[in-house]
Each structure stands twice: as structure tokens, then as C-alpha cells.
Design a protein around this motif. Sequence first.
Motif, PDB file in Angstrom:
ATOM      1  N   TYR A  12     -58.387   6.847-100.090  1.00 54.26           N
ATOM      2  CA  TYR A  12     -58.990   5.545 -99.794  1.00 54.26           C
ATOM      3  C   TYR A  12     -60.327   5.374-100.506  1.00 54.26           C
ATOM      4  CZ  TYR A  12     -55.702   3.160 -96.797  1.00 54.26           C
ATOM      5  OH  TYR A  12     -54.605   2.466 -96.355  1.00 54.26           O
ATOM      6  N   ARG A  13     -61.029   6.464-100.777  1.00 55.39           N
ATOM      7  CA  ARG A  13     -62.280   6.352-101.543  1.00 55.39           C
ATOM      8  C   ARG A  13     -61.995   5.650-102.875  1.00 55.39           C
ATOM      9  NH1 ARG A  13     -66.358   6.673 -99.302  1.00 55.39           N
ATOM     10  NH2 ARG A  13     -66.705   8.190 -97.674  1.00 55.39           N
ATOM     11  N   GLU A  14     -60.898   6.063-103.488  1.00 58.34           N
ATOM     12  CA  GLU A  14     -60.525   5.466-104.775  1.00 58.34           C
ATOM     13  C   GLU A  14     -60.158   3.985-104.580  1.00 58.34           C
ATOM     14  OE1 GLU A  14     -57.463   7.852-106.707  1.00 58.34           O
ATOM     15  OE2 GLU A  14     -56.878   6.067-107.854  1.00 58.34           O
ATOM     16  N   ALA A  15     -59.425   3.704-103.492  1.00 59.55           N
ATOM     17  CA  ALA A  15     -58.980   2.318-103.251  1.00 59.55           C
ATOM     18  C   ALA A  15     -60.162   1.369-103.024  1.00 59.55           C
ATOM     19  CB  ALA A  15     -58.041   2.284-102.050  1.00 59.55           C
ATOM     20  N   LEU A  16     -61.307   1.924-102.574  1.00 61.01           N
ATOM     21  CA  LEU A  16     -62.458   1.062-102.284  1.00 61.01           C
ATOM     22  C   LEU A  16     -63.013   0.387-103.530  1.00 61.01           C
ATOM     23  CD1 LEU A  16     -64.556   3.099 -99.671  1.00 61.01           C
ATOM     24  CD2 LEU A  16     -62.946   1.240 -99.306  1.00 61.01           C
ATOM     25  N   ASN A  17     -62.723   0.962-104.701  1.00 59.86           N
ATOM     26  CA  ASN A  17     -63.225   0.355-105.951  1.00 59.86           C
ATOM     27  C   ASN A  17     -62.398  -0.842-106.384  1.00 59.86           C
ATOM     28  OD1 ASN A  17     -65.124   2.399-106.155  1.00 59.86           O
ATOM     29  ND2 ASN A  17     -63.645   3.767-107.152  1.00 59.86           N
ATOM     30  N   LEU A  59     -53.694  -7.178-104.377  1.00 61.74           N
ATOM     31  CA  LEU A  59     -52.993  -5.926-104.632  1.00 61.74           C
ATOM     32  C   LEU A  59     -52.010  -5.578-103.508  1.00 61.74           C
ATOM     33  CD1 LEU A  59     -53.235  -3.448-106.644  1.00 61.74           C
ATOM     34  CD2 LEU A  59     -54.549  -2.383-104.808  1.00 61.74           C
ATOM     35  N   ALA A  60     -52.456  -5.819-102.252  1.00 64.80           N
ATOM     36  CA  ALA A  60     -51.642  -5.400-101.103  1.00 64.80           C
ATOM     37  C   ALA A  60     -50.571  -6.419-100.749  1.00 64.80           C
ATOM     38  CB  ALA A  60     -52.558  -5.170 -99.900  1.00 64.80           C
ATOM     39  N   ALA A  61     -50.606  -7.595-101.383  1.00 66.96           N
ATOM     40  CA  ALA A  61     -49.702  -8.682-100.997  1.00 66.96           C
ATOM     41  C   ALA A  61     -48.219  -8.272-100.920  1.00 66.96           C
ATOM     42  CB  ALA A  61     -49.901  -9.879-101.915  1.00 66.96           C
ATOM     43  N   PRO A  62     -47.695  -7.492-101.872  1.00 66.70           N
ATOM     44  CA  PRO A  62     -46.250  -7.185-101.800  1.00 66.70           C
ATOM     45  C   PRO A  62     -45.857  -6.175-100.715  1.00 66.70           C
ATOM     46  CG  PRO A  62     -47.170  -6.720-104.003  1.00 66.70           C
ATOM     47  CD  PRO A  62     -48.318  -6.939-103.080  1.00 66.70           C
ATOM     48  N   LEU A  63     -46.804  -5.538-100.050  1.00 72.01           N
ATOM     49  CA  LEU A  63     -46.458  -4.483 -99.081  1.00 72.01           C
ATOM     50  C   LEU A  63     -45.857  -5.081 -97.815  1.00 72.01           C
ATOM     51  CD1 LEU A  63     -49.730  -2.315 -99.238  1.00 72.01           C
ATOM     52  CD2 LEU A  63     -47.494  -1.729-100.219  1.00 72.01           C
ATOM     53  N   PRO A  64     -45.059  -4.305 -97.057  1.00 73.28           N
ATOM     54  CA  PRO A  64     -44.606  -4.752 -95.724  1.00 73.28           C
ATOM     55  C   PRO A  64     -45.829  -5.088 -94.862  1.00 73.28           C
ATOM     56  CG  PRO A  64     -43.569  -2.665 -96.326  1.00 73.28           C
ATOM     57  CD  PRO A  64     -44.570  -2.959 -97.394  1.00 73.28           C
ATOM     58  N   ALA A  65     -45.649  -6.024 -93.908  1.00 72.57           N
ATOM     59  CA  ALA A  65     -46.791  -6.585 -93.174  1.00 72.57           C
ATOM     60  C   ALA A  65     -47.680  -5.520 -92.518  1.00 72.57           C
ATOM     61  CB  ALA A  65     -46.284  -7.561 -92.117  1.00 72.57           C
ATOM     62  N   ASP A  66     -47.084  -4.518 -91.851  1.00 72.86           N
ATOM     63  CA  ASP A  66     -47.929  -3.544 -91.132  1.00 72.86           C
ATOM     64  C   ASP A  66     -48.741  -2.691 -92.102  1.00 72.86           C
ATOM     65  OD1 ASP A  66     -45.564  -2.276 -92.001  1.00 72.86           O
ATOM     66  OD2 ASP A  66     -45.752  -0.715 -90.474  1.00 72.86           O
ATOM     67  N   GLN A  67     -48.144  -2.382 -93.247  1.00 76.13           N
ATOM     68  CA  GLN A  67     -48.857  -1.552 -94.223  1.00 76.13           C
ATOM     69  C   GLN A  67     -49.973  -2.352 -94.907  1.00 76.13           C
ATOM     70  OE1 GLN A  67     -45.893   0.248 -96.784  1.00 76.13           O
ATOM     71  NE2 GLN A  67     -44.700   0.894 -95.013  1.00 76.13           N
ATOM     72  N   HIS A 109     -57.386  -3.560 -93.361  1.00 73.70           N
ATOM     73  CA  HIS A 109     -58.351  -3.168 -92.326  1.00 73.70           C
ATOM     74  C   HIS A 109     -59.202  -1.996 -92.812  1.00 73.70           C
ATOM     75  CE1 HIS A 109     -60.447  -1.986 -88.791  1.00 73.70           C
ATOM     76  NE2 HIS A 109     -59.999  -0.756 -88.981  1.00 73.70           N
ATOM     77  N   VAL A 110     -58.537  -0.971 -93.318  1.00 71.04           N
ATOM     78  CA  VAL A 110     -59.254   0.258 -93.680  1.00 71.04           C
ATOM     79  C   VAL A 110     -60.293  -0.022 -94.773  1.00 71.04           C
ATOM     80  CG1 VAL A 110     -58.978   2.568 -94.675  1.00 71.04           C
ATOM     81  CG2 VAL A 110     -57.374   1.763 -92.937  1.00 71.04           C
ATOM     82  N   VAL A 111     -59.867  -0.738 -95.812  1.00 73.51           N
ATOM     83  CA  VAL A 111     -60.776  -1.000 -96.925  1.00 73.51           C
ATOM     84  C   VAL A 111     -61.966  -1.853 -96.451  1.00 73.51           C
ATOM     85  CG1 VAL A 111     -60.914  -2.247 -99.114  1.00 73.51           C
ATOM     86  CG2 VAL A 111     -59.013  -0.701 -98.688  1.00 73.51           C
ATOM     87  N   SER A 112     -61.679  -2.874 -95.641  1.00 74.62           N
ATOM     88  CA  SER A 112     -62.778  -3.748 -95.205  1.00 74.62           C
ATOM     89  C   SER A 112     -63.677  -3.024 -94.205  1.00 74.62           C
ATOM     90  CB  SER A 112     -62.241  -5.064 -94.623  1.00 74.62           C
ATOM     91  OG  SER A 112     -61.478  -4.813 -93.454  1.00 74.62           O
TER      92      SER A 112
END
Length: 365
Positions: free
Chosen positions: A223-228, A235-243, A249-252
Amino acid sequence: MAASVSVPGRVNLIGEHIDYHNLSVLPMAIQRRVSTTFDARHDSMICASSQGYADRSFPLTELTPFPAGDWGNYLKAAAKMIARRWTLVRGIDATVTSDLSCAAGLSSSSALLTGFALALLHANGIDPSIGELMELLPEGEQYVGTRGGGMDHAAVLASRAGCALLVDFAPFRFEPIPIPPGWTFLVAHSLTVAEKSGALKAEYNARRTAGMEALRKLGFSSYREALNEPAPDRLAAPLPADQRAAFLHVVSEAKRTESAVTALRSNDIEHFGELLSASHKSLRDRLLVSNPALDELVECAGAAGALGARLTGAGFGGCAIILTRTNNLEQVHSGLLTTFYARRAAFNEEGHLMVATPSTGALGV
Ligand code: GLA
């Protein structure tokens, strides 16, 4: 002569449901504590009692769990974890007392597990470092309930009076940050409970799995990498809703925590309050770990003049953390009594509403 270990509860100020992704969190220890008074034995039996619970005794060689939900499993989990690293020969006679509410999101379970581990270690003449404890204790929790992160153990061990504790996990580090004069945190119970070994366990673990799965599908190694990532929503739009929701949530929340640390250091109480409220919205609307009572409590706190409020701990019940200027405490306090608590017959002030005093952890460092 009997010795004793005293472990505080903790309240998390901000950084919720992100410690198990190795992101920084900002809890503090509180004045309510779990105390374990003990005598070392000459054999390997553990005999423990606690008011309101059936006595438990077992030898150190018999660590198969009691039925799920039994308090003795915290004792077995503690023994199991420390036996991974050290040879234990002596058991203990222990009595546990506590003024910390259970299932309230205030880490009563980690305080019990940690206190019991420290008692057993002392009885065997072992003086562990905080790094050693942090490698073992968080993992022990999975024997009793959730697969949590290390926030609770760090807070109950290493907190310092008057301070919040900034905790980093990879590598493990902590830094006490003084809470400026004029800031007051209230801990308010929603009068709904979150039993860690019960239904909460599956719900909590599902949030962790959804977050990990999102990370894997998006191709990040941490997640450290994802924060950049500049546009996490797209980016997350295509993922299933819960993911998708867990990822966002985690990034924000990681970014809010970073901003909250800056606000704390620069005595910006208003901004800190706004971040608390934004955290609650994300926990409620994305991660879906709030409940109607917690939402109402947070609303009532705002209406009573608090600068911000949010659920604290795993969620699904338990407590909210509420920030107010100290000179406005009376108004927020009485506002809560005449709104949220006036409608709830089970309320008793001693058990359900308190000013949180930032307290010293069990290691007293
Ligand atoms: C529980 C866990 C912690 C943390 C919180 C949510 O309290 O024990 O490790 O994950 O939930 O922030």
C-alpha cells in the motif's frame, strides 16, 4: 510476593483498518487498565481467575483452545506465542482485574493478552524488548479472533503520558507526539457491542482480504507504493465493489492520518476534527464497518459542538472518539446526554462516557 503487570486500553485517534496493511496509525493509551497480579509457580500450570468469568487452569504443554469465545483462549494465545521464542518452565497463579469495557473497540482483548504474556515472561525471568513483543503478540490475536495488525499492542505497550503514538510498521517504529493543551478527546460508547470472537471476526477479516485482493489485482507490491498513485478512483474503478471500496478507504485513510499528524504537530485542532469526520464517512460508506448507533452518536457529537468524531477500533459497534476544545467540553458532554444518551435506558456515565487521558503504556518507556 505477588508481582503485577498493568496494561492500558487504547483508543485510536485516526488510521483505522490500515495497520494490517502496514500503514501508519495514531492511537493513544487511555487511563482504563487491565491488571494481572501473579505468583510464579514451581510447576508449569497456569491457574487464572477473573471476576465474572469461570476460573481456568491448564499446563503450559496443553494449549489446544477452549471453545470459541472462552476468555481462557487469550491466556492460551499468549502462552503459545511466547513459547515460540522462549522456553517457559514456570506457570503462574494469576488474578486479572479490569476497569476497561469489553467489546468496545478499546483493545481490552489485546490488553489481556499482552498483560498475560508479560506476566508469564516475568515469572520465567525473561525481559523482552518491545521489538520482540511486537513480532509475536499481534500474531497471537488470530488464535482468539480477528487477524488484526499491530496497532493495539504498540499502543498498549509504548504509549507515553500526554501523547498520541505515531506507529509505523515496516519497519516497526513509534514516536510519541504531545497532544496540545486545549484539546480534549471524549470516548463515547454507542451501546452496541462488537464481540471480536463472534460475528465481527468474519466481517473484519473480509475487509482485510478485500484490501489485499485489490492490491494484488492492481499490481502493487504494498500500500505504500499504491499511495503514490495520482488517481486512485480511476484506477480502482474496474474492481469488484468490496475491493474497490476497501482500496479507496485504505489509500484515503493513510493520507488523512498523515495530515492528522501534521495538524497535531502544528496545533491545528479544526483540521484534525475535519479529518476525524472524514474518516468516519469513509468507514461508514466505503468499508461498511459502522452501524446506525455509531452514525447517530457521531451526528449528535457534531450537533453538540464537537470539532469531529468517528467510530474507533474495528467498528460494528463499540465506541466513538470525539474531539472538542477543552473549553467547550461541558457543552459537548451535556449535548450528548440530552440527545444520544437520553434515548437509551442502558446508559451509565461511568461505563459509557469518559474524557480520555493520554496514558503510559505497559512498558512505561
Ligand atoms: C482492531 C484490530 C487492530 C486494527 C483495528 C482497526 O482493533 O485489533 O489491529 O486493525 O481493528 O483499525
